[in-house]
Scaffold this motif. Structure first.
Motif, PDB file in Angstrom:
ATOM      1  N   ASP A  65       0.622   4.414   5.027  1.00  0.00           N
ATOM      2  CA  ASP A  65       0.354   3.025   5.380  1.00  0.00           C
ATOM      3  C   ASP A  65       1.181   2.133   4.468  1.00  0.00           C
ATOM      4  O   ASP A  65       1.289   2.384   3.268  1.00  0.00           O
ATOM      5  CB  ASP A  65      -1.138   2.681   5.293  1.00  0.00           C
ATOM      6  N   ALA A  67       1.934  -1.809   3.225  1.00  0.00           N
ATOM      7  CA  ALA A  67       1.284  -3.118   3.174  1.00  0.00           C
ATOM      8  C   ALA A  67       1.928  -4.005   2.120  1.00  0.00           C
ATOM      9  O   ALA A  67       2.491  -3.520   1.142  1.00  0.00           O
ATOM     10  CB  ALA A  67      -0.208  -2.953   2.861  1.00  0.00           C
ATOM     11  N   ASP A  74      -4.600  -7.529   1.544  1.00  0.00           N
ATOM     12  CA  ASP A  74      -3.331  -6.870   1.866  1.00  0.00           C
ATOM     13  C   ASP A  74      -2.982  -7.083   3.333  1.00  0.00           C
ATOM     14  O   ASP A  74      -3.858  -7.116   4.185  1.00  0.00           O
ATOM     15  CB  ASP A  74      -3.413  -5.361   1.604  1.00  0.00           C
ATOM     16  N   ALA A  76      -0.654  -5.656   6.564  1.00  0.00           N
ATOM     17  CA  ALA A  76       0.124  -4.528   7.084  1.00  0.00           C
ATOM     18  C   ALA A  76       1.559  -4.959   7.346  1.00  0.00           C
ATOM     19  O   ALA A  76       1.812  -6.084   7.768  1.00  0.00           O
ATOM     20  CB  ALA A  76      -0.509  -4.013   8.374  1.00  0.00           C
ATOM     21  N   ALA A  78       4.584  -4.088   9.639  1.00  0.00           N
ATOM     22  CA  ALA A  78       4.927  -3.378  10.864  1.00  0.00           C
ATOM     23  C   ALA A  78       6.444  -3.305  11.044  1.00  0.00           C
ATOM     24  O   ALA A  78       7.184  -4.154  10.555  1.00  0.00           O
ATOM     25  CB  ALA A  78       4.317  -4.099  12.066  1.00  0.00           C
ATOM     26  N   THR A 100       6.846   2.226  11.211  1.00  0.00           N
ATOM     27  CA  THR A 100       5.431   1.867  11.170  1.00  0.00           C
ATOM     28  C   THR A 100       5.009   1.139  12.442  1.00  0.00           C
ATOM     29  O   THR A 100       5.781   0.413  13.058  1.00  0.00           O
ATOM     30  CB  THR A 100       5.098   0.974   9.959  1.00  0.00           C
ATOM     31  N   SER A 102       2.208  -1.477  14.569  1.00  0.00           N
ATOM     32  CA  SER A 102       1.770  -2.858  14.305  1.00  0.00           C
ATOM     33  C   SER A 102       0.682  -2.899  13.239  1.00  0.00           C
ATOM     34  O   SER A 102       0.475  -3.920  12.602  1.00  0.00           O
ATOM     35  CB  SER A 102       1.281  -3.517  15.595  1.00  0.00           C
ATOM     36  N   ALA A 103       0.007  -1.772  13.018  1.00  0.00           N
ATOM     37  CA  ALA A 103      -1.022  -1.690  11.973  1.00  0.00           C
ATOM     38  C   ALA A 103      -0.435  -1.291  10.624  1.00  0.00           C
ATOM     39  O   ALA A 103      -1.167  -1.120   9.643  1.00  0.00           O
ATOM     40  CB  ALA A 103      -2.097  -0.693  12.383  1.00  0.00           C
ATOM     41  N   GLY A 104       0.900  -1.117  10.558  1.00  0.00           N
ATOM     42  CA  GLY A 104       1.553  -0.762   9.303  1.00  0.00           C
ATOM     43  C   GLY A 104       1.431   0.698   8.941  1.00  0.00           C
ATOM     44  O   GLY A 104       1.640   1.080   7.797  1.00  0.00           O
ATOM     45  N   THR A 105       1.110   1.554   9.925  1.00  0.00           N
ATOM     46  CA  THR A 105       0.932   2.972   9.647  1.00  0.00           C
ATOM     47  C   THR A 105       1.951   3.817  10.413  1.00  0.00           C
ATOM     48  O   THR A 105       2.462   3.399  11.451  1.00  0.00           O
ATOM     49  CB  THR A 105      -0.479   3.452  10.045  1.00  0.00           C
TER      50      THR A 105
END
Length: 142
Positions: A65, A67, A74, A76, A78, A100, A102-105
């Motif tokens: 992840d 961030a 924090d 995210a 993306a 990544t 849109s949730a930063g993962t």
């Protein structure tokens, strides 16, 4: 001195209008205040697990992840490329890159890995504000 009241009337009217509007006719407009952009500090977190097979241990999975940790809370990050390197220190070594969500993962997975201790390291996050921290984690697969 030397001028007529009639000739000075337009200028006086303009000055009176400025005064009534709350602006001084002799003061220049102030420069607009420009707020500096808030500082960013992009960091990557890493979680390792296994999945698949009878005991859910066939495949190695790394979840990363990304961030902006300078934001509160924090935020995210993306759409950035993340590169990870995995090794068992002996015969297995692999480097992978993915983007990544849109949730930063982003999730990486290696299928049917052999028994051993695997170390996964985040080696790059393609964001100019990445803090450069090489986040690592190890997992023993039996």
């Amino acid at each position: 001195p030397g001028g007529s009241l009639e000739a000075d009337m337009p200028a006086l009217r303009d000055d009176v209008a400025l005064i009534l509007a709350g602006t001084s006719p002799t003061e220049p407009e102030p420069d607009p205040i420009v707020e500096p952009a808030p500082a960013r500090s992009v960091s990557a977190g890493l979680a390792l697990s296994t999945t698949g097979g009878r005991w859910s241990t066939n495949h190695l999975v790394a979840a990363v992840d990304v961030a902006d940790v300078a934001a509160d809370p924090d935020v995210a990050v993306a759409g950035v490329a993340v590169t990870v390197h995995v090794t068992d220190g002996k015969r297995f070594s692999s480097t992978s890159t993915a983007t990544t969500s849109s949730a930063g993962t982003v999730q990486f997975s290696w299928k049917n890995v052999k028994s051993g201790t695997y170390t996964v390291t985040v080696t790059d996050v393609a964001d100019p504000d990445w803090d450069g921290g090489r986040t690592s984690g190890s997992l023993s697969k039996v």
